[in-house]
Design an enzyme around this catalytic site. Structure first.
Site, PDB file in Angstrom:
ATOM      1  N   ASN A  10       3.303  -0.702  -2.661  1.00 23.12           N
ATOM      2  CA  ASN A  10       2.714  -2.722  -2.975  1.00 23.12           C
ATOM      3  C   ASN A  10       1.473  -3.017  -2.249  1.00 23.12           C
ATOM      4  O   ASN A  10       0.906  -2.055  -1.131  1.00 23.12           O
ATOM      5  CB  ASN A  10       3.818  -3.333  -1.895  1.00 23.12           C
ATOM      6  CG  ASN A  10       3.722  -4.266  -1.263  1.00 23.12           C
ATOM      7  OD1 ASN A  10       2.252  -4.985  -1.731  1.00 23.12           O
ATOM      8  ND2 ASN A  10       3.808  -5.390  -0.707  1.00 23.12           N
ATOM      9  N   LYS A  12      -0.858  -4.977  -2.086  1.00 22.99           N
ATOM     10  CA  LYS A  12      -1.551  -6.155  -0.977  1.00 22.99           C
ATOM     11  C   LYS A  12      -2.370  -6.803  -1.962  1.00 22.99           C
ATOM     12  O   LYS A  12      -2.436  -6.706  -2.919  1.00 22.99           O
ATOM     13  CB  LYS A  12      -1.301  -5.383   0.018  1.00 22.99           C
ATOM     14  CG  LYS A  12       0.118  -5.387   1.267  1.00 22.99           C
ATOM     15  CD  LYS A  12       0.259  -4.957   1.478  1.00 22.99           C
ATOM     16  CE  LYS A  12       2.203  -4.993   2.507  1.00 22.99           C
ATOM     17  NZ  LYS A  12       2.202  -4.970   3.990  1.00 22.99           N
ATOM     18  N   HIS A  93       8.546 -11.533  -0.155  1.00 26.31           N
ATOM     19  CA  HIS A  93       7.644 -10.404   0.404  1.00 26.31           C
ATOM     20  C   HIS A  93       7.609 -10.544   2.354  1.00 26.31           C
ATOM     21  O   HIS A  93       7.312 -12.341   2.351  1.00 26.31           O
ATOM     22  CB  HIS A  93       6.411  -9.316   0.401  1.00 26.31           C
ATOM     23  CG  HIS A  93       5.910  -8.544   1.704  1.00 26.31           C
ATOM     24  ND1 HIS A  93       5.308  -8.692   2.219  1.00 26.31           N
ATOM     25  CD2 HIS A  93       6.319  -7.012   1.350  1.00 26.31           C
ATOM     26  CE1 HIS A  93       5.124  -7.653   3.171  1.00 26.31           C
ATOM     27  NE2 HIS A  93       5.286  -6.535   2.369  1.00 26.31           N
ATOM     28  N   GLU A  95       4.990 -11.276   4.288  1.00 23.27           N
ATOM     29  CA  GLU A  95       4.059 -11.451   4.232  1.00 23.27           C
ATOM     30  C   GLU A  95       3.798 -12.853   3.520  1.00 23.27           C
ATOM     31  O   GLU A  95       2.964 -14.447   3.980  1.00 23.27           O
ATOM     32  CB  GLU A  95       3.135 -10.707   4.137  1.00 23.27           C
ATOM     33  CG  GLU A  95       2.648  -9.721   4.493  1.00 23.27           C
ATOM     34  CD  GLU A  95       2.102  -8.366   4.386  1.00 23.27           C
ATOM     35  OE1 GLU A  95       1.896  -8.075   2.866  1.00 23.27           O
ATOM     36  OE2 GLU A  95       2.754  -7.479   5.228  1.00 23.27           O
ATOM     37  N   GLU A 163      12.335  -4.576   4.738  1.00 19.46           N
ATOM     38  CA  GLU A 163      11.448  -4.214   5.768  1.00 19.46           C
ATOM     39  C   GLU A 163      11.740  -4.684   7.459  1.00 19.46           C
ATOM     40  O   GLU A 163      11.278  -5.969   7.033  1.00 19.46           O
ATOM     41  CB  GLU A 163      10.386  -4.747   5.152  1.00 19.46           C
ATOM     42  CG  GLU A 163      10.214  -3.862   3.597  1.00 19.46           C
ATOM     43  CD  GLU A 163       9.364  -4.068   2.793  1.00 19.46           C
ATOM     44  OE1 GLU A 163       8.805  -3.317   2.583  1.00 19.46           O
ATOM     45  OE2 GLU A 163       8.648  -5.189   2.871  1.00 19.46           O
ATOM     46  N   GLY A 169       3.032  -1.923   8.737  1.00 20.88           N
ATOM     47  CA  GLY A 169       1.377  -2.192   8.832  1.00 20.88           C
ATOM     48  C   GLY A 169       1.698  -1.689  10.600  1.00 20.88           C
ATOM     49  O   GLY A 169      -0.095  -1.782  10.874  1.00 20.88           O
ATOM     50  N   SER A 209       5.768   1.311   7.292  1.00 18.49           N
ATOM     51  CA  SER A 209       4.880   2.126   7.957  1.00 18.49           C
ATOM     52  C   SER A 209       5.884   3.796   7.217  1.00 18.49           C
ATOM     53  O   SER A 209       5.856   4.903   8.451  1.00 18.49           O
ATOM     54  CB  SER A 209       5.539   2.054   8.701  1.00 18.49           C
ATOM     55  OG  SER A 209       4.253   1.527  10.090  1.00 18.49           O
TER      56      SER A 209
HETATM   57  P1  PGA Z   1       3.174  -0.615   5.335  1.00 17.52           P
HETATM   58  O1  PGA Z   1       4.009  -2.245   4.033  1.00 17.52           O
HETATM   59  O2  PGA Z   1       3.705   0.633   4.395  1.00 17.52           O
HETATM   60  O3  PGA Z   1       1.849  -0.740   5.247  1.00 17.52           O
HETATM   61  O4  PGA Z   1       4.019  -0.586   6.723  1.00 17.52           O
HETATM   62  C1  PGA Z   1       5.507  -2.152   3.704  1.00 17.52           C
HETATM   63  C2  PGA Z   1       5.126  -3.255   2.823  1.00 17.52           C
HETATM   64  O5  PGA Z   1       4.502  -3.966   3.800  1.00 17.52           O
HETATM   65  O6  PGA Z   1       6.029  -3.588   2.359  1.00 17.52           O
END
Ligand code: PGA
Length: 248
Positions: A10, A12, A93, A95, A163, A169, A209
């Site tokens: 992803n 982003k 997601h 976010e 997640e 992140g 992560s």
């Molecule tokens: P990350 O993000 O691997 O940077 O923690 C995962 C995600 O949000 O899909």
């Protein structure tokens, strides 16, 4: 039931023309790994060029509008994603759930729209730190995923990504027992809602992560059928080791 593993990146809000070489390298590496599926979900502006940079490789979007067309400034329909060459899309997601107030019903409607246009879908779910600390992570995420599934969900085209928000992140990874407990719980809830066959065939990915260093352990936990990877999917050097780790 053996479920083929899926490792999806992803990107982003990352990725411009100079990053296309990473996509080419990742797609070429994936051709050597016939036992797993690999995909990259890139910004909409990069979709067509990403498809051109990686012929035959699965490129996806990161969000889709539930409506087929209309006065929705800035939004993208499922047919537009298909038109740009996308094969899949992420919906729900955290976010987007947080920043754009996307509720479960809206996530289900987006997933339905995408499936209706022939896209594969990754439906995301996950709890906040406050929910985890209150001891209600299993119950909260279980409800989230059942309510976020569209009527027409089919394990061939729909996957789930768990997640935990506190692990995205942050460099913090959920522990093996937290991951396996959640994945088993989600499979149980899918079974109650859609039947055992559906639950047994549906891929449940872990995200938060995931890196080359921890992927080997995470990807072979019980009930973990792949990974949704943010930061470590941005370069071939970081993403290819995660892909390799998915192969037994
Ligand atoms: P990350 O993000 O691997 O940077 O923690 C995962 C995600 O949000 O899909």
């Amino acid at each position: 039931m053996t479920r083929r593993k899926l490792v999806a990146g992803n990107w982003k809000m990352h990725g411009v023309a100079r990053d296309l070489g990473e996509i080419t390298r990742i797609s070429m590496a994936s051709e050597t790994l016939s036992d797993i599926d690999v995909a990259l979900c890139v910004p909409a502006t990069l979709l067509e060029r990403a498809v051109d940079a990686a012929p035959g490789f699965a490129i996806g979007g990161q969000d889709v509008h539930a409506e087929p067309r209309g006065a929705f400034t800035g939004s993208i329909s499922a047919a537009m994603l298909v038109d740009a060459g996308a094969r899949l899309v992420i919906v729900g997601h955290s976010e987007r759930r947080e920043a754009f107030a996307e509720e479960n019903a809206m996530v289900a409607a987006k997933a339905a729209a995408a499936l209706g246009e022939g896209l594969d879908v990754i439906v995301c779910c996950g709890e906040s730190l406050a929910v985890r600390e209150a001891g209600s992570a299993l119950e909260t995420v279980g409800r989230q995923i059942v309510e976020s599934l569209p009527e027409a969900a089919d394990p061939q085209t729909l996957s789930i990504a768990y997640e935990p928000i506190w692990a995205i992140g942050t460099g913090k990874v959920a522990g093996p027992s937290e991951i396996t407990a959640m994945h088993a719980h989600l499979r149980g809830e899918l079974g109650k809602a859609r039947g055992e066959l559906f639950a047994g065939a549906t891929k449940i990915l872990y995200g938060g992560s995931v890196k080359g260093e921890n992927a080997g352990e995470i990807l072979h936990l019980a009930d973990v059928d792949g990974a949704l990877v943010g930061g470590a999917s941005l370069t071939a050097d970081q993403f290819i080791p995660i892909m390799n780790a998915a192969v037994r």
